[in-house]
Design an enzyme around this catalytic site. Structure first.
Site, short mmCIF file in Angstrom:
data_model
loop_
_atom_site.label_atom_id
_atom_site.label_comp_id
_atom_site.label_asym_id
_atom_site.label_seq_id
_atom_site.Cartn_x
_atom_site.Cartn_y
_atom_site.Cartn_z
N SER A 138 36.78 12.72 -45.10
CA SER A 138 35.39 12.43 -45.46
C SER A 138 35.21 10.92 -45.38
O SER A 138 36.18 10.17 -45.52
CB SER A 138 35.12 12.88 -46.89
OG SER A 138 33.83 12.45 -47.31
N TYR A 151 36.80 12.43 -56.21
CA TYR A 151 36.74 12.88 -54.81
C TYR A 151 37.20 11.74 -53.89
O TYR A 151 37.96 11.96 -52.95
CB TYR A 151 35.32 13.33 -54.49
CG TYR A 151 35.13 13.94 -53.12
CD1 TYR A 151 35.93 14.99 -52.68
CD2 TYR A 151 34.11 13.49 -52.26
CE1 TYR A 151 35.73 15.58 -51.42
CE2 TYR A 151 33.91 14.06 -51.01
CZ TYR A 151 34.72 15.11 -50.59
OH TYR A 151 34.52 15.67 -49.35
N1 LIG Z 1 29.61 18.94 -46.76
C1 LIG Z 1 29.84 17.63 -46.74
O1 LIG Z 1 28.93 16.82 -46.96
C2 LIG Z 1 31.22 17.11 -46.40
C3 LIG Z 1 31.31 15.76 -46.03
C4 LIG Z 1 32.55 15.24 -45.73
C5 LIG Z 1 33.67 16.01 -45.78
N2 LIG Z 1 33.57 17.32 -46.15
C6 LIG Z 1 34.81 18.10 -46.22
O2 LIG Z 1 34.73 19.14 -45.27
C7 LIG Z 1 35.52 20.24 -45.71
C8 LIG Z 1 34.68 21.50 -45.68
O3 LIG Z 1 33.55 21.31 -46.51
P1 LIG Z 1 32.22 22.22 -46.43
O4 LIG Z 1 31.07 21.30 -46.51
O5 LIG Z 1 32.31 23.18 -45.30
O6 LIG Z 1 32.30 22.93 -47.86
P2 LIG Z 1 32.48 24.47 -48.28
O7 LIG Z 1 31.48 25.31 -47.58
O8 LIG Z 1 32.50 24.46 -49.78
O9 LIG Z 1 33.90 24.85 -47.70
C9 LIG Z 1 35.12 24.67 -48.36
C10 LIG Z 1 36.07 25.74 -47.84
O10 LIG Z 1 37.36 25.53 -48.40
C11 LIG Z 1 37.84 26.75 -48.91
N3 LIG Z 1 38.78 26.45 -49.97
C12 LIG Z 1 38.55 25.75 -51.11
N4 LIG Z 1 39.67 25.68 -51.84
C13 LIG Z 1 40.63 26.37 -51.15
C14 LIG Z 1 41.99 26.68 -51.39
N5 LIG Z 1 42.61 26.27 -52.50
N6 LIG Z 1 42.66 27.41 -50.47
C15 LIG Z 1 42.05 27.84 -49.34
N7 LIG Z 1 40.77 27.56 -49.06
C16 LIG Z 1 40.08 26.85 -49.96
C17 LIG Z 1 36.60 27.51 -49.38
O11 LIG Z 1 36.77 28.91 -49.34
P3 LIG Z 1 37.31 29.85 -50.50
O12 LIG Z 1 36.54 29.47 -51.74
O13 LIG Z 1 36.99 31.22 -49.98
O14 LIG Z 1 38.77 29.60 -50.57
C18 LIG Z 1 35.63 27.14 -48.26
O15 LIG Z 1 35.80 28.00 -47.15
C19 LIG Z 1 36.07 19.86 -47.09
O16 LIG Z 1 37.37 19.35 -46.96
C20 LIG Z 1 35.11 18.77 -47.54
O17 LIG Z 1 35.70 17.89 -48.48
C21 LIG Z 1 32.35 17.89 -46.45
#
Ligand SMILES: NC(=O)c1ccc[n+]([C@@H]2O[C@H](COP(=O)([O-])OP(=O)(O)OC[C@H]3O[C@@H](n4cnc5c(N)ncnc54)[C@H](OP(=O)(O)O)[C@@H]3O)[C@@H](O)[C@H]2O)c1
Length: 258
Positions: A138, A151
């Protein structure tokens, strides 16, 4: 040449699910991993991806992912995407449990997945001449912001882990790619961060002229691994145009100056 396979963690929603869909559209085999079985089952039915319920913080689950990848015929790409933020509070006031959970998922989970998958990826690299480890960190892993300390600390650590790994793998034909997104409007990221408070989650994106969406980040991930094998997108920072920096987010329509 036989079809390549990617293992994608955090595949049940957001960026991970979009990445699985795009890989499948491009003809890749995919092993999609997350904790919510019903989401994975729906994704499998939609895309034909193989799925496995696994928690990246649990060593036996992580080993099961590597074992399944091998049983399916191996894997060329690991996408470490599972992760996220919990809470928005000062260093002084934030919940230590939230901090621990963020470290477990974003840092320890990523480390464990890499350690378990490297032997599988090396087999692919021997056969084809290359393999890839892509990690979604991120911009919060590069610049700190108020009330983001936990975070920030977890994502800075994940960034450092990736940087160390790249040095350690120097000499092997394995690309180590870091994708660092800024503001991405996914259905759950902010909702999870704010404990299910939809109003607070919506406020994150309020007025922003086209935040990134999951498909934008998925496109960067798939592009990175489809480039010629000698080209490494070492670190990709990807933000919406409306976000010039972490602290410079424009919340109005974009338009040229008069
Ligand atoms: N959205 C943003 O603004 C943003 C910006 C920068 C970076 N990111 C990063 O991008 C990545 C994806 O984010 P997103 O926006 O797509 O959020 P999201 O929709 O909340 O996705 C997170 C995913 O991780 C899975 N997960 C969480 N804990 C887990 C665990 N212990 N074991 C296996 N799976 C796990 C969740 O599924 P389950 O609950 O089914 O396990 C979900 O599929 C993350 O690393 C986040 O930090 C997001």
């Amino acid at each position: 040449m036989s079809t390549r396979r990617a293992v994608v963690t955090g595949a049940s929603s957001g960026i991970g699910a979009a990445t699985v869909r795009l890989f499948r559209d491009h003809g890749w085999e995919v092993l999609a991993v997350a904790r919510r079985q019903e989401r994975l089952a729906a994704l499998a039915a939609e895309t034909g991806a193989d799925v496995l319920r696994a928690d990246v913080t649990v060593p036996s689950d992580v080993q099961a992912v590597a074992d399944r990848a091998r049983a399916l015929g191996g894997a060329d790409v690991l996408v470490n995407n599972a992760g996220g933020a919990l809470g928005s509070a000062s260093v002084e006031d934030a919940s230590v449990d939230d901090w621990r959970a963020m470290f477990e998922t974003n840092v320890i989970g990523t480390k464990q997945m890499i350690a378990a998958m490297l032997p599988v990826l090396r087999t692919a690299a021997r056969g084809r001449g290359g393999a890839d480890i892509v990690t979604v960190t991120s911009t919060a892993g590069h610049v700190a912001y108020e009330n983001g300390g936990g975070y920030n600390a977890a994502k800075f650590a994940e960034h450092a882990l990736v940087a160390a790994l790249r040095l350690e793998l120097a000499g092997e034909p394995i690309r180590v790619v870091e994708i660092a997104p800024g503001l991405v409007r996914t259905g759950e990221f902010a909702l999870v961060r704010f404990g299910g408070d939809q109003e607070k989650a919506d406020a994150v994106y309020e007025g922003v002229d086209e935040p990134l969406v999951a498909d934008d980040v998925a496109a960067a991930i798939v592009h990175a691994v489809e480039l010629p094998a000698h080209v490494n997108l070492d670190l990709v920072t990807i933000r919406p145009v409306a976000q010039a920096a972490q602290h410079k987010l424009v919340r109005r329509p974009l338009q040229p100056r008069d």
